[in-house]
Scaffold this active site. Structure first.
Site, mmCIF file in Angstrom:
data_model
loop_
_atom_site.group_PDB
_atom_site.id
_atom_site.type_symbol
_atom_site.label_atom_id
_atom_site.label_comp_id
_atom_site.label_asym_id
_atom_site.label_seq_id
_atom_site.Cartn_x
_atom_site.Cartn_y
_atom_site.Cartn_z
ATOM 1 N N ASP A 150 -5.445 -13.165 27.637
ATOM 2 C CA ASP A 150 -6.147 -12.269 26.730
ATOM 3 C C ASP A 150 -5.370 -12.243 25.418
ATOM 4 O O ASP A 150 -4.149 -12.132 25.423
ATOM 5 C CB ASP A 150 -6.182 -10.880 27.379
ATOM 6 C CG ASP A 150 -7.207 -9.989 26.733
ATOM 7 O OD1 ASP A 150 -8.368 -10.068 27.131
ATOM 8 O OD2 ASP A 150 -6.827 -9.217 25.848
ATOM 9 N N LEU A 151 -6.090 -12.360 24.310
ATOM 10 C CA LEU A 151 -5.383 -12.343 23.029
ATOM 11 C C LEU A 151 -4.973 -10.914 22.683
ATOM 12 O O LEU A 151 -5.693 -9.962 22.983
ATOM 13 C CB LEU A 151 -6.266 -12.909 21.924
ATOM 14 C CG LEU A 151 -6.701 -14.371 22.089
ATOM 15 C CD1 LEU A 151 -7.493 -14.801 20.870
ATOM 16 C CD2 LEU A 151 -5.500 -15.276 22.280
ATOM 17 N N ASP A 172 -12.274 -12.446 23.911
ATOM 18 C CA ASP A 172 -11.026 -13.161 23.669
ATOM 19 C C ASP A 172 -10.298 -13.395 24.991
ATOM 20 O O ASP A 172 -9.081 -13.434 25.036
ATOM 21 C CB ASP A 172 -10.151 -12.395 22.677
ATOM 22 C CG ASP A 172 -9.802 -11.003 23.172
ATOM 23 O OD1 ASP A 172 -10.497 -10.505 24.076
ATOM 24 O OD2 ASP A 172 -8.831 -10.417 22.659
#
Lengths: 148, 599
Positions: free
Chosen positions: B200-201, B243
């Protein structure tokens, strides 16, 4: 080549390990790929190498510079890439060079001064970027000796 | 190479049907209906078609079109007079099953057996081409089999299938495809080893918000590329949505190699991006679960990798974390607590407790501060701090705090008028803009004057949206309500905040009372706040005083009142009359017995 010029200066930590010969071999590979990939992309620039540090200037069309930077960014031979300067530029600093090269394997006092650049990079990136540029303008040498 | 007649380039050439052929065929004594040139021409009009005209003996009358590639039949095998069934057996292209079906279809056609109108499809041995065939009777002694190459149609369909499994932005697999790969990898074999990395960003939303969605999209594209470059060919990479990305390692998913990979991924993704000439920086966190020990079903593996990811984020982002069993226990605990909390208010488990506030000079009761407690059926009496986080996430906080406001105001009606009630507000009440309404409602329902109520805010509330919060505070002030500032000196609070609103009192943060009064620096700060308060007309309250020496000291520092330990810990509403009596026997409330804390 008449497109708007975009310039990017970064420095990074050298992660190439090995004997000086091995390191030179790697640098040669890096330069060869720059000489191969940069001219068709309209990108010129200079690479500064020193035992602990890379600093590079890339100049050319923004898309090409972005693409090349992305490849460089994913290269395991360096880490901690810090962009020191980026944006449109009036002119190229290294119009004749697909990738000019300067290294500190030869004694060169001005190159030694590049070491503190890494330290100042984070506190004042654009000043460090200017310093790198100036340094490269001053000391860029033919890469003949290393490519020989 | 077959004769020119079968070359694709000449498929539509009417040559095959021209006069020079016709007499030859007609001479074969077979009935040759007049419409056949139109039919054959129609069949051949498509560059992907071919046809065989045959008689009742299943001998070829005429064959043309792309039959060489479709059926793998040479020219002589389709020459007039050739036995069709024998020719079919020689087919180098059709697979056995297709050959059989075509043979039986041809036989049934000439036998007069009813056949389906729908074309059947034929498949080549290597599956590279698919054709359909349709057989029609075109005369009493004459049939035509029309073949059509539907490979590209099939390819289009499979492309569509591919697209439905592909993430358009990155070209990686999408969630559907990834879940299929995962299910396939774990398929019923409990000993299968596989590692799932969820990524996950960090701060991706900021990029979208500040630089725009096109930059966000370009960033996701580059993230996809970097991920793909970091993994081996045997690993599956997907964008699950937003994301969120995932990698499935099926080959040698040993912790050591997965650690290396996860470290590389986290490092690569946090490196600077250059998008349209702009520098973009994000980070990435990763959670890892390894089958079979961390889960042997796709669902459990996903869930556990997700818990590990949550932990990686909680640990400060830009790092990866392997799943550990305690994460699940904690999350289950939390889930249970969530379910319980949803029911707490309706079940009357939320209670209001009261902390006495005492004047340091006269030692008389000034006010009670309402505090929230949860009488959990199995965990006992819980303090607000232990469940306020969950309450915030569930969106229950405003409802709980509003309820406490009403309960506390109603309770205060039973106390002597000189004793006030203080209730803390939460940010959500300001966001809704409902605080003033809630206060007015509580006051009128409890028949309590506004001047007896103090609403306490924390400095972060003011910090969030100064103008609108100030407007609300002024509204409250208009109806006589006092406004206090809690935990002053603990966060971002600046002295400026004391000047922009005339607070009635500040509550000196307990942190400044650490080491109690032994710490000279703390003491100096407390003294400064007290004297600042005195000159601004703001009363100062100190919490956590334990001894009478400290009390004396506090008094000499110039603080006005104390709250908490020394005057007394928080009590249920039912204990308040006794407390009031203990402080001031004259203040004992006459009248009916006081009910419990829930009012």
């Amino acid at each position: 080549m008449n497109d708007a010029i975009y310039k990017l200066v970064y420095c990074s930590r050298n992660q190439i390990r090995g004997t000086p010969e091995e390191i030179i071999r790697e640098i040669r590979i890096i330069l060869k790929s720059a000489h191969r990939n940069n001219p068709p992309a309209g990108v010129t620039g200079a690479l500064l190498f020193n035992e602990g540090l890379f600093a590079q200037v890339l100049e050319g069309p923004v898309d090409s510079v972005s693409r090349i930077f992305e490849t460089i960014q994913c290269d395991g031979r360096h880490s901690d890439v810090t962009v020191l300067q980026n944006g449109p530029a009036e002119h190229r600093d290294f119009p004749e060079w697909s990738m000019a090269f300067a290294a500190s394997s030869k004694p060169n006092p001005s190159l030694e001064s590049a070491i503190p650049i890494a330290g100042t990079a984070l506190s004042n990136p654009s000043a460090a970027g200017e310093q790198v540029l100036q340094l490269l303008r001053d000391v860029v040498v033919q890469e003949d000796w290393i490519m020989a | 190479m077959l004769g020119a007649e079968f070359r694709p380039g000449e498929q539509r050439a009417p040559k095959a049907l021209n006069a020079s052929h016709m007499p030859e065929l007609a001479a074969d004594s077979t009935e040759w209906p007049a419409e056949i040139p139109t039919l054959v021409a129609g069949a051949l009009d498509s560059p992907r078609a071919g046809c065989i005209v045959f008689g009742p003996d299943l001998r070829v009358l005429h064959g043309t079109g792309r039959l060489e590639t479709l059926l793998g039949l040479g020219r002589h095998q389709l020459a007039p007079g050739a036995e069709l069934l024998r020719s079919l057996e020689m087919s180098t292209e059709l697979d056995g099953d297709s050959r059989k079906r075509l043979g039986s279809l041809l036989r049934r056609a000439v036998d007069g057996t009813e056949t389906d109108d729908a074309p059947i499809s034929l498949r080549q041995t290597d599956g590279s081409r698919t054709a359909t065939v349709e057989i029609r009777r075109i005369g009493r002694q004459c049939w035509i089999a029309i073949f059509e190459d539907v490979t590209s149609q099939r390819d289009t369909e499979s492309n569509l299938l591919k697209l439905s499994l592909q993430d358009a932005l990155t070209g990686l697999g999408n969630r559907v495809r990834f879940e299929k790969s995962l299910a396939l990898a774990l398929n019923g074999k409990p000993e299968t080893r596989a590692a799932l990395i969820l990524i996950d960003l960090d701060r991706f939303k900021d990029v979208n918000d500040t630089m725009g969605h096109p930059v966000g999209d370009a960033l996701l594209h580059l993230v996809g590329q970097r991920l793909q470059s970091a993994v081996r060919e045997s690993d599956a990479v997907a964008r699950l949505g937003g994301d969120e990305f995932a990698v499935l390692v099926v080959q040698d998913p040993l912790p050591a190699s997965v650690t290396l990979l996860a470290g590389r991924v986290v490092d690569l993704l946090q490196r600077t991006y250059l998008i349209g000439g702009q520098v973009v920086n994000v980070g990435a966190s990763a959670g890892i679960a390894i089958a079979p020990q961390d889960g042997d079903t796709p669902e459990s593996l996903m869930q556990h990798a997700d818990l590990a990811l949550y932990q990686a984020k909680a640990n400060g982002r830009s790092q990866f974390q392997f799943f550990e069993s305690w994460m699940e226990e904690r999350s289950q605990n939390r889930r249970t607590l969530e379910l319980d909390l949803r029911k707490a208010l309706p079940l009357g488990q939320i209670e209001t407790y009261y902390r006495p506030r005492v004047d340091v000079a006269t030692m008389s009761l000034l006010a009670f501060e309402a505090v929230i407690r949860w009488r959990h059926p199995t965990r006992g009496l819980l303090e607000w701090d232990s469940f306020s986080g969950i309450s915030d996430e569930l969106g229950l906080t405003v409802r709980i705090v509003d309820w406490v406001l009403r309960a506390a105001v109603r309770e205060s009606a039973k106390w002597p008028d000189r004793i006030n009630v203080s209730v803390s507000a939460v940010p959500g009440q300001f966001e809704d803009g409902n605080l003033v309404k809630a206060v007015k409602l509580a006051l009128s329902a409890g028949h309590v004057a506004g001047s007896r109520l103090e609403i306490a805010i924390t400095e972060d509330i003011l910090w969030r949206n100064e103008q609108s919060v100030l407007a609300v505070l002024h509204e409250l002030r208009k109806i006589g309500v006092k406004v206090g500032m809690d935990r002053f000196g603990s966060g971002y609070a600046s002295l400026r905040q004391l000047s922009i609103f005339p607070f009635d009192r500040v509550n000196i943060d307990a942190a400044l009372m650490d080491d109690h009064l032994g710490n000279a620096r703390h003491r100096a700060i407390v003294r400064a706040i007290a004297s600042l308060g005195a000159s601004l007309g703001i009363s100062t309250i100190v919490e956590g005083i334990e001894t009478s020496e400290e009390l004396t000291r506090i008094r000499s520092e110039g603080c006005d009142s104390v709250q908490g330990y020394l005057p007394g810990e928080s009590v249920a509403a039912s204990e308040i009359p006794a407390l009031i009596a203990a402080f001031d026997p004259a203040g004992v409330i006459p009248g009916p017995p006081i009910t419990g804390g829930q009012g």
